[in-house]
Scaffold this motif. Sequence first.
Motif, PDB file in Angstrom:
ATOM      1  N   ALA A  23       0.706  -1.235   0.488  1.00 57.77           N
ATOM      2  CA  ALA A  23       0.160   0.310  -0.353  1.00 57.77           C
ATOM      3  C   ALA A  23       0.491   1.112  -0.198  1.00 57.77           C
ATOM      4  CB  ALA A  23      -1.148   0.107   1.353  1.00 57.77           C
ATOM      5  N   GLU A  24       2.013   1.319   0.333  1.00 60.00           N
ATOM      6  CA  GLU A  24       2.845   2.414   0.506  1.00 60.00           C
ATOM      7  C   GLU A  24       2.940   2.591  -0.477  1.00 60.00           C
ATOM      8  OE1 GLU A  24       3.529   4.912   3.034  1.00 60.00           O
ATOM      9  OE2 GLU A  24       1.506   3.927   4.068  1.00 60.00           O
ATOM     10  N   SER A  25       3.753   1.586  -1.274  1.00 64.09           N
ATOM     11  CA  SER A  25       4.806   1.778  -1.973  1.00 64.09           C
ATOM     12  C   SER A  25       3.572   1.754  -3.246  1.00 64.09           C
ATOM     13  CB  SER A  25       4.798   0.177  -2.719  1.00 64.09           C
ATOM     14  OG  SER A  25       6.253   0.431  -4.064  1.00 64.09           O
ATOM     15  N   ILE A  26       2.657   1.912  -3.526  1.00 65.19           N
ATOM     16  CA  ILE A  26       1.783   2.291  -4.197  1.00 65.19           C
ATOM     17  C   ILE A  26       1.215   3.700  -4.299  1.00 65.19           C
ATOM     18  CG2 ILE A  26      -1.206   1.596  -5.013  1.00 65.19           C
ATOM     19  CD1 ILE A  26      -0.594  -1.305  -4.527  1.00 65.19           C
ATOM     20  N   LYS A  27       1.180   4.027  -2.998  1.00 68.03           N
ATOM     21  CA  LYS A  27       0.398   5.265  -2.749  1.00 68.03           C
ATOM     22  C   LYS A  27       2.283   6.624  -2.580  1.00 68.03           C
ATOM     23  CE  LYS A  27       0.011   8.401   1.811  1.00 68.03           C
ATOM     24  NZ  LYS A  27       0.251   8.513   2.851  1.00 68.03           N
ATOM     25  N   ARG A  28       3.291   6.235  -2.453  1.00 71.17           N
ATOM     26  CA  ARG A  28       4.265   6.943  -3.367  1.00 71.17           C
ATOM     27  C   ARG A  28       4.684   6.475  -4.782  1.00 71.17           C
ATOM     28  NH1 ARG A  28       7.312   3.721   0.480  1.00 71.17           N
ATOM     29  NH2 ARG A  28       8.021   1.833  -0.589  1.00 71.17           N
ATOM     30  N   GLU A  29       4.126   5.458  -5.864  1.00 69.21           N
ATOM     31  CA  GLU A  29       4.010   5.584  -7.082  1.00 69.21           C
ATOM     32  C   GLU A  29       3.599   6.780  -7.555  1.00 69.21           C
ATOM     33  OE1 GLU A  29       4.151   1.760  -8.552  1.00 69.21           O
ATOM     34  OE2 GLU A  29       5.335   0.766  -7.783  1.00 69.21           O
ATOM     35  N   ALA A  30       1.863   6.823  -7.004  1.00 69.59           N
ATOM     36  CA  ALA A  30       0.405   7.279  -6.901  1.00 69.59           C
ATOM     37  C   ALA A  30       0.905   8.978  -7.476  1.00 69.59           C
ATOM     38  CB  ALA A  30      -0.329   6.987  -6.488  1.00 69.59           C
ATOM     39  N   GLU A  31       2.097   9.161  -5.957  1.00 69.26           N
ATOM     40  CA  GLU A  31       2.409  10.358  -5.006  1.00 69.26           C
ATOM     41  C   GLU A  31       3.344  10.910  -6.809  1.00 69.26           C
ATOM     42  OE1 GLU A  31       3.324   9.672  -1.598  1.00 69.26           O
ATOM     43  OE2 GLU A  31       1.110  10.815  -1.060  1.00 69.26           O
ATOM     44  N   ALA A  32       4.657  10.410  -7.391  1.00 69.49           N
ATOM     45  CA  ALA A  32       5.028  11.133  -7.837  1.00 69.49           C
ATOM     46  C   ALA A  32       4.951  10.859  -9.392  1.00 69.49           C
ATOM     47  CB  ALA A  32       5.936   9.681  -8.324  1.00 69.49           C
ATOM     48  N   ARG A  33       3.607   9.920  -9.779  1.00 70.47           N
ATOM     49  CA  ARG A  33       3.159  10.231 -10.660  1.00 70.47           C
ATOM     50  C   ARG A  33       1.952  11.645 -10.741  1.00 70.47           C
ATOM     51  NH1 ARG A  33       1.559   4.671 -10.630  1.00 70.47           N
ATOM     52  NH2 ARG A  33      -0.605   5.188 -10.617  1.00 70.47           N
ATOM     53  N   ALA A  34       1.765  11.824  -9.567  1.00 69.35           N
ATOM     54  CA  ALA A  34       0.583  12.671  -9.360  1.00 69.35           C
ATOM     55  C   ALA A  34       2.087  14.057  -9.153  1.00 69.35           C
ATOM     56  CB  ALA A  34      -0.164  12.547  -8.145  1.00 69.35           C
ATOM     57  N   LYS A  35       2.836  14.267  -8.807  1.00 68.79           N
ATOM     58  CA  LYS A  35       3.063  15.386  -9.274  1.00 68.79           C
ATOM     59  C   LYS A  35       4.014  15.567 -10.372  1.00 68.79           C
ATOM     60  CE  LYS A  35       8.081  16.843  -6.629  1.00 68.79           C
ATOM     61  NZ  LYS A  35       8.898  16.459  -6.324  1.00 68.79           N
ATOM     62  N   GLU A  36       4.565  14.133 -10.811  1.00 61.05           N
ATOM     63  CA  GLU A  36       5.032  14.444 -12.839  1.00 61.05           C
ATOM     64  C   GLU A  36       4.056  15.131 -12.977  1.00 61.05           C
ATOM     65  OE1 GLU A  36       5.645  10.673 -13.765  1.00 61.05           O
ATOM     66  OE2 GLU A  36       7.955  11.223 -12.691  1.00 61.05           O
ATOM     67  N   GLN A  37       2.272  14.684 -13.246  1.00 60.26           N
ATOM     68  CA  GLN A  37       1.744  15.128 -13.621  1.00 60.26           C
ATOM     69  C   GLN A  37       1.371  16.581 -13.286  1.00 60.26           C
ATOM     70  OE1 GLN A  37      -1.905  12.920 -12.903  1.00 60.26           O
ATOM     71  NE2 GLN A  37      -0.900  11.063 -15.600  1.00 60.26           N
ATOM     72  N   ALA A  38       1.393  16.995 -12.148  1.00 61.72           N
ATOM     73  CA  ALA A  38       1.364  18.216 -12.012  1.00 61.72           C
ATOM     74  C   ALA A  38       2.281  19.601 -12.591  1.00 61.72           C
ATOM     75  CB  ALA A  38       1.522  18.688 -10.663  1.00 61.72           C
ATOM     76  N   GLU A  39       3.314  19.128 -12.591  1.00 61.88           N
ATOM     77  CA  GLU A  39       4.385  19.749 -13.098  1.00 61.88           C
ATOM     78  C   GLU A  39       4.714  19.604 -14.435  1.00 61.88           C
ATOM     79  OE1 GLU A  39       8.734  17.477 -11.623  1.00 61.88           O
ATOM     80  OE2 GLU A  39       8.270  18.689  -9.682  1.00 61.88           O
ATOM     81  N   ALA A  40       4.451  18.702 -15.376  1.00 58.47           N
ATOM     82  CA  ALA A  40       3.662  18.964 -16.589  1.00 58.47           C
ATOM     83  C   ALA A  40       3.211  19.628 -16.719  1.00 58.47           C
ATOM     84  CB  ALA A  40       3.552  17.637 -17.121  1.00 58.47           C
ATOM     85  N   ILE A  41       1.467  19.530 -16.008  1.00 58.33           N
ATOM     86  CA  ILE A  41       0.405  20.629 -16.731  1.00 58.33           C
ATOM     87  C   ILE A  41       1.148  22.055 -15.806  1.00 58.33           C
ATOM     88  CG2 ILE A  41      -1.478  21.721 -15.272  1.00 58.33           C
ATOM     89  CD1 ILE A  41      -2.046  18.608 -14.934  1.00 58.33           C
ATOM     90  N   LEU A  42       2.262  22.545 -14.970  1.00 55.71           N
ATOM     91  CA  LEU A  42       2.142  23.652 -14.495  1.00 55.71           C
ATOM     92  C   LEU A  42       3.251  23.596 -16.114  1.00 55.71           C
ATOM     93  CD1 LEU A  42       1.917  25.961 -12.678  1.00 55.71           C
ATOM     94  CD2 LEU A  42       4.782  24.956 -11.336  1.00 55.71           C
ATOM     95  N   ARG A  43       3.919  22.996 -16.716  1.00 59.73           N
ATOM     96  CA  ARG A  43       5.440  23.505 -17.932  1.00 59.73           C
ATOM     97  C   ARG A  43       4.743  24.234 -18.402  1.00 59.73           C
ATOM     98  NH1 ARG A  43       7.998  19.186 -15.963  1.00 59.73           N
ATOM     99  NH2 ARG A  43       7.165  17.718 -17.558  1.00 59.73           N
ATOM    100  N   GLN A  44       3.323  23.433 -19.226  1.00 57.67           N
ATOM    101  CA  GLN A  44       2.274  23.924 -19.815  1.00 57.67           C
ATOM    102  C   GLN A  44       2.010  25.153 -19.656  1.00 57.67           C
ATOM    103  OE1 GLN A  44      -0.662  20.021 -21.187  1.00 57.67           O
ATOM    104  NE2 GLN A  44      -1.728  22.072 -23.020  1.00 57.67           N
ATOM    105  N   ALA A  45       0.755  25.481 -18.884  1.00 57.88           N
ATOM    106  CA  ALA A  45       0.954  26.393 -18.941  1.00 57.88           C
ATOM    107  C   ALA A  45       1.238  27.751 -18.781  1.00 57.88           C
ATOM    108  CB  ALA A  45      -0.301  26.526 -17.338  1.00 57.88           C
TER     109      ALA A  45
END
Length: 138
Positions: free
Chosen positions: A29-51
């Motif tokens: 569960a912790e591993s899945i949570k960390r992976e999801a947080e990392a993906r969310a952070k990458e997506q947020a950074e990509a959205i921010l760069r695009q904006a």
Amino acid sequence: MSLEKILDKIELEARQEVEAILQEAHKRAESIKREAEARAKEQAEAILRQAEAEARLEASRLVTQAQLQGRMEILKTKRALIEKVLTEALQSEALKDVKLKKAVISREAVKEEALPANRLLEELGQDVESDILKWLEI
């Protein structure tokens, strides 16, 4: 070994197995949570760069539009001044006695026609403006 000891041993092993399963589930569960947080952070950074890129593009467009609008206003003012000067020149006493003519070229012949002073601006139009701007180095 008595039945009670066997049951206690089975119960102990079952608890240990349940504990191991729970620990493994928590780790996953912790591993899945960390992976999801990392993906969310990458997506947020990509959205921010695009904006940010879109914002820079929009800002550039607005600056260009403002510069173009300024140039258009300057050109409009210059044209108004040129038209005013030419209108005043055509209304001057010196030109009232001058008979303006224009040459009309056709296949058959070249004819000269009278050109009223008030039509001079219409006939010459942009050519006069361009020449004046060139002479004045504007």
